[in-house]
Design a protein around this motif. Structure first.
Motif, PDB file in Angstrom:
ATOM      1  N   MET A   1       0.849  -1.185   0.000  1.00 26.32           N
ATOM      2  CA  MET A   1       0.000   0.000   0.000  1.00 26.32           C
ATOM      3  C   MET A   1       0.892   1.244   0.000  1.00 26.32           C
ATOM      4  O   MET A   1       1.667   1.459   0.912  1.00 26.32           O
ATOM      5  CB  MET A   1      -0.904  -0.021   1.231  1.00 26.32           C
ATOM      6  N   ARG A   2       0.781   2.060  -1.067  1.00 22.01           N
ATOM      7  CA  ARG A   2       1.698   3.188  -1.240  1.00 22.01           C
ATOM      8  C   ARG A   2       1.404   4.354  -0.303  1.00 22.01           C
ATOM      9  O   ARG A   2       2.309   4.972   0.239  1.00 22.01           O
ATOM     10  CB  ARG A   2       1.647   3.672  -2.697  1.00 22.01           C
ATOM     11  N   SER A   3       0.135   4.718  -0.141  1.00 20.62           N
ATOM     12  CA  SER A   3      -0.197   5.873   0.681  1.00 20.62           C
ATOM     13  C   SER A   3      -1.597   5.699   1.252  1.00 20.62           C
ATOM     14  O   SER A   3      -2.483   5.140   0.615  1.00 20.62           O
ATOM     15  CB  SER A   3      -0.133   7.165  -0.138  1.00 20.62           C
ATOM     16  N   ALA A   4      -1.795   6.220   2.462  1.00 18.95           N
ATOM     17  CA  ALA A   4      -3.084   6.073   3.125  1.00 18.95           C
ATOM     18  C   ALA A   4      -3.478   7.377   3.798  1.00 18.95           C
ATOM     19  O   ALA A   4      -2.627   8.084   4.343  1.00 18.95           O
ATOM     20  CB  ALA A   4      -3.025   4.955   4.167  1.00 18.95           C
ATOM     21  N   LEU A   5      -4.764   7.700   3.757  1.00 18.32           N
ATOM     22  CA  LEU A   5      -5.321   8.821   4.495  1.00 18.32           C
ATOM     23  C   LEU A   5      -6.213   8.241   5.579  1.00 18.32           C
ATOM     24  O   LEU A   5      -7.106   7.433   5.294  1.00 18.32           O
ATOM     25  CB  LEU A   5      -6.118   9.754   3.579  1.00 18.32           C
ATOM     26  N   ILE A   6      -5.961   8.648   6.830  1.00 19.82           N
ATOM     27  CA  ILE A   6      -6.659   8.086   7.983  1.00 19.82           C
ATOM     28  C   ILE A   6      -7.341   9.213   8.745  1.00 19.82           C
ATOM     29  O   ILE A   6      -6.674  10.149   9.208  1.00 19.82           O
ATOM     30  CB  ILE A   6      -5.679   7.360   8.930  1.00 19.82           C
ATOM     31  N   THR A   7      -8.648   9.132   8.907  1.00 17.22           N
ATOM     32  CA  THR A   7      -9.348  10.113   9.747  1.00 17.22           C
ATOM     33  C   THR A   7      -9.405   9.593  11.183  1.00 17.22           C
ATOM     34  O   THR A   7      -9.326   8.393  11.426  1.00 17.22           O
ATOM     35  CB  THR A   7     -10.774  10.389   9.237  1.00 17.22           C
ATOM     36  N   LEU A  73      -7.828  14.036  -0.951  1.00 21.83           N
ATOM     37  CA  LEU A  73      -8.019  12.699  -1.504  1.00 21.83           C
ATOM     38  C   LEU A  73      -7.952  12.698  -3.032  1.00 21.83           C
ATOM     39  O   LEU A  73      -7.551  11.708  -3.637  1.00 21.83           O
ATOM     40  CB  LEU A  73      -9.376  12.134  -1.065  1.00 21.83           C
ATOM     41  N   CYS A  74      -8.352  13.809  -3.624  1.00 23.61           N
ATOM     42  CA  CYS A  74      -8.414  13.895  -5.089  1.00 23.61           C
ATOM     43  C   CYS A  74      -7.096  14.358  -5.718  1.00 23.61           C
ATOM     44  O   CYS A  74      -7.023  14.520  -6.937  1.00 23.61           O
ATOM     45  CB  CYS A  74      -9.543  14.839  -5.505  1.00 23.61           C
ATOM     46  N   SER A  75      -6.072  14.580  -4.921  1.00 28.10           N
ATOM     47  CA  SER A  75      -4.796  15.060  -5.443  1.00 28.10           C
ATOM     48  C   SER A  75      -4.176  14.054  -6.404  1.00 28.10           C
ATOM     49  O   SER A  75      -4.050  12.870  -6.085  1.00 28.10           O
ATOM     50  CB  SER A  75      -3.825  15.324  -4.290  1.00 28.10           C
ATOM     51  N   GLU A  76      -3.797  14.524  -7.568  1.00 25.33           N
ATOM     52  CA  GLU A  76      -3.123  13.669  -8.543  1.00 25.33           C
ATOM     53  C   GLU A  76      -1.610  13.647  -8.298  1.00 25.33           C
ATOM     54  O   GLU A  76      -0.941  12.677  -8.642  1.00 25.33           O
ATOM     55  CB  GLU A  76      -3.410  14.162  -9.961  1.00 25.33           C
ATOM     56  N   LYS A  77      -1.085  14.721  -7.694  1.00 20.33           N
ATOM     57  CA  LYS A  77       0.352  14.801  -7.441  1.00 20.33           C
ATOM     58  C   LYS A  77       0.786  13.802  -6.387  1.00 20.33           C
ATOM     59  O   LYS A  77       1.835  13.154  -6.511  1.00 20.33           O
ATOM     60  CB  LYS A  77       0.714  16.230  -7.010  1.00 20.33           C
ATOM     61  N   HIS A  78      -0.010  13.688  -5.306  1.00 19.09           N
ATOM     62  CA  HIS A  78       0.289  12.729  -4.237  1.00 19.09           C
ATOM     63  C   HIS A  78      -0.948  11.864  -4.014  1.00 19.09           C
ATOM     64  O   HIS A  78      -1.721  12.086  -3.081  1.00 19.09           O
ATOM     65  CB  HIS A  78       0.680  13.458  -2.947  1.00 19.09           C
ATOM     66  N   PRO A  79      -1.165  10.874  -4.879  1.00 18.73           N
ATOM     67  CA  PRO A  79      -2.405  10.083  -4.823  1.00 18.73           C
ATOM     68  C   PRO A  79      -2.510   9.222  -3.570  1.00 18.73           C
ATOM     69  O   PRO A  79      -1.510   8.770  -3.015  1.00 18.73           O
ATOM     70  CB  PRO A  79      -2.316   9.213  -6.088  1.00 18.73           C
ATOM     71  N   ILE A  80      -3.741   9.023  -3.150  1.00 17.95           N
ATOM     72  CA  ILE A  80      -4.058   8.185  -2.001  1.00 17.95           C
ATOM     73  C   ILE A  80      -4.586   6.844  -2.508  1.00 17.95           C
ATOM     74  O   ILE A  80      -5.502   6.800  -3.326  1.00 17.95           O
ATOM     75  CB  ILE A  80      -5.123   8.853  -1.102  1.00 17.95           C
ATOM     76  N   SER A  81      -4.009   5.766  -2.009  1.00 19.88           N
ATOM     77  CA  SER A  81      -4.453   4.438  -2.444  1.00 19.88           C
ATOM     78  C   SER A  81      -5.290   3.715  -1.394  1.00 19.88           C
ATOM     79  O   SER A  81      -5.914   2.687  -1.687  1.00 19.88           O
ATOM     80  CB  SER A  81      -3.251   3.576  -2.826  1.00 19.88           C
ATOM     81  N   LEU A  82      -5.316   4.235  -0.159  1.00 21.49           N
ATOM     82  CA  LEU A  82      -6.128   3.651   0.899  1.00 21.49           C
ATOM     83  C   LEU A  82      -6.745   4.763   1.734  1.00 21.49           C
ATOM     84  O   LEU A  82      -6.029   5.607   2.284  1.00 21.49           O
ATOM     85  CB  LEU A  82      -5.273   2.751   1.804  1.00 21.49           C
ATOM     86  N   LEU A  83      -8.080   4.765   1.817  1.00 20.67           N
ATOM     87  CA  LEU A  83      -8.800   5.692   2.685  1.00 20.67           C
ATOM     88  C   LEU A  83      -9.326   4.898   3.875  1.00 20.67           C
ATOM     89  O   LEU A  83      -9.973   3.858   3.693  1.00 20.67           O
ATOM     90  CB  LEU A  83      -9.981   6.334   1.939  1.00 20.67           C
ATOM     91  N   ILE A  84      -9.069   5.390   5.084  1.00 19.13           N
ATOM     92  CA  ILE A  84      -9.612   4.764   6.282  1.00 19.13           C
ATOM     93  C   ILE A  84     -10.506   5.772   6.990  1.00 19.13           C
ATOM     94  O   ILE A  84     -10.033   6.744   7.582  1.00 19.13           O
ATOM     95  CB  ILE A  84      -8.495   4.277   7.231  1.00 19.13           C
ATOM     96  N   ASN A  85     -11.816   5.555   6.891  1.00 18.86           N
ATOM     97  CA  ASN A  85     -12.797   6.381   7.587  1.00 18.86           C
ATOM     98  C   ASN A  85     -12.932   5.858   9.008  1.00 18.86           C
ATOM     99  O   ASN A  85     -13.678   4.919   9.279  1.00 18.86           O
ATOM    100  CB  ASN A  85     -14.153   6.311   6.872  1.00 18.86           C
ATOM    101  N   SER A 114     -18.141  10.266   6.160  1.00 18.24           N
ATOM    102  CA  SER A 114     -17.648   9.026   5.546  1.00 18.24           C
ATOM    103  C   SER A 114     -18.133   8.900   4.116  1.00 18.24           C
ATOM    104  O   SER A 114     -17.378   8.507   3.219  1.00 18.24           O
ATOM    105  CB  SER A 114     -18.104   7.814   6.367  1.00 18.24           C
ATOM    106  N   MET A 115     -19.404   9.238   3.874  1.00 19.16           N
ATOM    107  CA  MET A 115     -19.952   9.155   2.528  1.00 19.16           C
ATOM    108  C   MET A 115     -19.267  10.143   1.583  1.00 19.16           C
ATOM    109  O   MET A 115     -18.889   9.799   0.462  1.00 19.16           O
ATOM    110  CB  MET A 115     -21.455   9.425   2.541  1.00 19.16           C
ATOM    111  N   ARG A 116     -19.081  11.372   2.039  1.00 20.25           N
ATOM    112  CA  ARG A 116     -18.439  12.382   1.196  1.00 20.25           C
ATOM    113  C   ARG A 116     -16.993  11.995   0.864  1.00 20.25           C
ATOM    114  O   ARG A 116     -16.539  12.168  -0.271  1.00 20.25           O
ATOM    115  CB  ARG A 116     -18.471  13.751   1.886  1.00 20.25           C
ATOM    116  N   LEU A 117     -16.273  11.463   1.843  1.00 21.02           N
ATOM    117  CA  LEU A 117     -14.886  11.093   1.593  1.00 21.02           C
ATOM    118  C   LEU A 117     -14.791   9.849   0.707  1.00 21.02           C
ATOM    119  O   LEU A 117     -13.881   9.737  -0.117  1.00 21.02           O
ATOM    120  CB  LEU A 117     -14.153  10.885   2.919  1.00 21.02           C
TER     121      LEU A 117
END
Length: 253
Positions: A1-7, A73-85, A114-117
């Motif tokens: 997993m390259r990158s993750a965004l965690i709330t 989350l929508c950044s193309e320069k630094h893409p997110i491959s895993l979202l954790i709500n 969670s739905m919006r993200l």
């Protein structure tokens, strides 16, 4: 997993997700309301694992803050491959006695944010591939005030989305732990032991996260850590709702 965004990354399961993913070499975007706690965790992970860690301070009960996280989350320069709500909080079970504004904020964080993200993440993951983990709860399978209702929504929506977007190489997993040792209960003002839950029913956050990441990698729609809670969920399908609701009231969250 390259990158993750965690709330909800500053403590509890969110921080544990961050630690395990960083140990596996993933770059991270940590989201929560507390800048000091996020910065401390980010410094710890950079030093221990040499990964790239961004800090994004946001209150997900506020639409503008959710929009900022969605934009990241929508950044193309630094893409997110895993979202954790994972962001969330508990309220007392007595809905009619709670402040309605607190209940609305509870709904916004658990469901609307969670739905919006998810919507934002799917807009860039479809075709490219990715994973979404929605931290739900075993409470989503039983009747337990608005907390249960919010988690039930997450489970149902995750099941649908996992099937719907599999062809786009995106998996969506609802993680449904039972009572887990984190700071969740302390934030509700409960001291250890106040929940009225036997020691046997408590899970370790490290085990929950380990199994959640494994199930998400396998593309499972629902992950229920531990055999004891798998058995409890199985029983909820055959026992009367009035009985399971009565048992559920013994716990506080």
């Amino acid at each position: 997993m390259r990158s993750a965004l965690i709330t909800g990354a500053s403590a509890g399961l969110g921080a544990e997700f961050a630690r395990q993913l960083a140990a596996d070499g993933a770059d991270l975007v940590l989201v929560a309301r507390s800048n000091a706690r996020l910065e401390a965790l980010a410094a710890e992970l950079r030093a221990a694992h040499g990964v790239r860690v961004e800090v994004l301070v946001a209150d997900l009960a506020r639409t503008r803050d959710v929009e900022r996280v969605a934009k990241r989350l929508c950044s193309e320069k630094h893409p997110i491959s895993l979202l954790i709500n994972n962001a969330g909080f508990g309220l007392p079970l007595h809905f009619a006695d709670n402040d309605i504004d607190d209940e609305v904020r509870h709904l916004r964080v658990h469901v609307e944010a969670s739905m919006r993200l998810m919507h934002a993440a799917l807009s860039v993951m479809r075709g490219r591939g990715g994973r979404i983990i929605n931290v739900a709860s075993v409470a989503g399978f039983i009747s337990r005030s608005t907390y249960s209702a919010c988690k039930s929504w997450l489970i149902g929506f995750s099941r649908w989305a996992n099937a719907e977007y599999a062809q786009d190489r995106v998996s969506v997993t609802a993680v449904c732990p039972g009572f887990t040792h984190t700071s969740f209960h302390e934030r509700m003002g409960l001291a250890p032991g106040d929940e009225g839950v036997p020691d046997l029913m408590w899970l370790d956050a490290r085990d929950v996260v380990r199994e959640a990441l494994r199930d998400a990698a396998r593309g499972k729609a629902v992950s229920i850590p531990s055999l004891r809670y798998k058995a409890i969920v199985a029983l909820t399908k055959v026992l009367p709702a009035s009985l399971t609701a009565g048992v559920a009231r013994r716990g506080r969250v």
